[in-house]
Design a protein around this motif. Structure first.
Motif, mmCIF file in Angstrom:
data_model
loop_
_atom_site.group_PDB
_atom_site.id
_atom_site.type_symbol
_atom_site.label_atom_id
_atom_site.label_comp_id
_atom_site.label_asym_id
_atom_site.label_seq_id
_atom_site.Cartn_x
_atom_site.Cartn_y
_atom_site.Cartn_z
ATOM 1 N N HIS A 1 -49.680 7.221 -80.285
ATOM 2 C CA HIS A 1 -50.494 7.306 -79.071
ATOM 3 C C HIS A 1 -51.187 8.653 -78.961
ATOM 4 O O HIS A 1 -50.808 9.613 -79.634
ATOM 5 C CB HIS A 1 -49.669 7.042 -77.803
ATOM 6 C CG HIS A 1 -48.542 7.990 -77.572
ATOM 7 N ND1 HIS A 1 -47.268 7.779 -78.036
ATOM 8 C CD2 HIS A 1 -48.483 9.185 -76.917
ATOM 9 C CE1 HIS A 1 -46.477 8.774 -77.669
ATOM 10 N NE2 HIS A 1 -47.192 9.650 -76.992
ATOM 11 N N ALA B 1 -52.018 11.225 -75.799
ATOM 12 C CA ALA B 1 -51.620 11.424 -74.407
ATOM 13 C C ALA B 1 -52.667 12.236 -73.665
ATOM 14 O O ALA B 1 -53.184 13.230 -74.176
ATOM 15 C CB ALA B 1 -50.279 12.135 -74.341
ATOM 16 N N GLU C 1 -51.492 7.257 -73.611
ATOM 17 C CA GLU C 1 -50.405 7.562 -72.678
ATOM 18 C C GLU C 1 -50.982 8.452 -71.580
ATOM 19 O O GLU C 1 -51.416 9.580 -71.860
ATOM 20 C CB GLU C 1 -49.292 8.295 -73.437
ATOM 21 C CG GLU C 1 -48.118 8.721 -72.598
ATOM 22 C CD GLU C 1 -47.091 9.525 -73.416
ATOM 23 O OE1 GLU C 1 -45.917 9.171 -73.382
ATOM 24 O OE2 GLU C 1 -47.477 10.495 -74.091
ATOM 25 N N HIS D 1 -51.554 15.666 -76.004
ATOM 26 C CA HIS D 1 -50.936 15.660 -77.344
ATOM 27 C C HIS D 1 -51.269 14.381 -78.092
ATOM 28 O O HIS D 1 -51.748 13.418 -77.501
ATOM 29 C CB HIS D 1 -49.415 15.855 -77.258
ATOM 30 C CG HIS D 1 -48.649 14.761 -76.576
ATOM 31 N ND1 HIS D 1 -48.309 14.790 -75.243
ATOM 32 C CD2 HIS D 1 -48.145 13.591 -77.038
ATOM 33 C CE1 HIS D 1 -47.630 13.704 -74.934
ATOM 34 N NE2 HIS D 1 -47.517 12.943 -75.999
ATOM 35 N N GLU E 1 -46.537 15.368 -81.142
ATOM 36 C CA GLU E 1 -45.257 14.685 -80.911
ATOM 37 C C GLU E 1 -44.968 13.853 -82.158
ATOM 38 O O GLU E 1 -45.874 13.212 -82.690
ATOM 39 C CB GLU E 1 -45.384 13.774 -79.684
ATOM 40 C CG GLU E 1 -44.105 13.001 -79.366
ATOM 41 C CD GLU E 1 -44.249 12.097 -78.117
ATOM 42 O OE1 GLU E 1 -45.394 11.833 -77.689
ATOM 43 O OE2 GLU E 1 -43.217 11.677 -77.597
HETATM 44 CO CO CO Z 1 -46.240 11.195 -75.963
#
Ligand code: CO
Length: 134
Positions: free
Chosen positions: A7, A9, A54, A79, A130
């Motif tokens: 994802h 974010a 996200e 991120h 991440e």
């Molecule tokens: Co995340």
């Protein structure tokens, strides 16, 4: 080592407005908001055919995204999350190569119930990364 983009974010200053933008304006498939007290955020996921977005909104006193929103009052990309097969193997290899793992250095359980780690943005082209065990 890194696999799929899990994802991207985006920190948002107004969660309802962000949900409306992604659901109504962009026609996205938007999840219900979920509080993540361990991470100091409320998350909403937008399911796309090839990845997810996200949306992150601060939760509680010491939210890790509060400072980000102070610097970026209209929100912004926070991120990117890459999948790895084995998060401990990935972490050890990164640390061996001089990368900095944020926090205690031990994986936490992330928004999808899987172990995650965050890597210092200064070591990754100015982007907070991440890692999530797939
Ligand atoms: Co995340």
């Amino acid at each position: 080592m890194i696999g799929r983009l899990n994802h991207v974010a985006i920190a948002v200053a107004d969660l309802d407005a962000a949900v409306a933008t992604y659901r109504d304006t962009l026609g996205g498939n938007v999840s219900a908001p979920k509080d993540e007290p361990d991470h100091g955020v409320t998350t909403v996921f937008v399911e796309l055919p090839n990845t997810k977005i996200e949306l992150l909104y601060p939760l509680g006193e010491n939210s890790p995204i509060a400072a980000f929103l102070e610097k970026n009052p209209s929100g912004g990309m926070h991120h990117v999350c890459y999948e790895v097969d084995d998060i401990m193997v990935a972490r050890d290899k990164l640390v061996e190569n001089g990368a900095r793992v944020l926090g205690s250095g031990e994986p936490k359980i992330g928004a999808h119930g899987k172990p995650v780690l965050f890597l210092h943005p200064k070591d990754f082209c100015g982007t907070l990364v991440e890692l999530e065990q797939a």
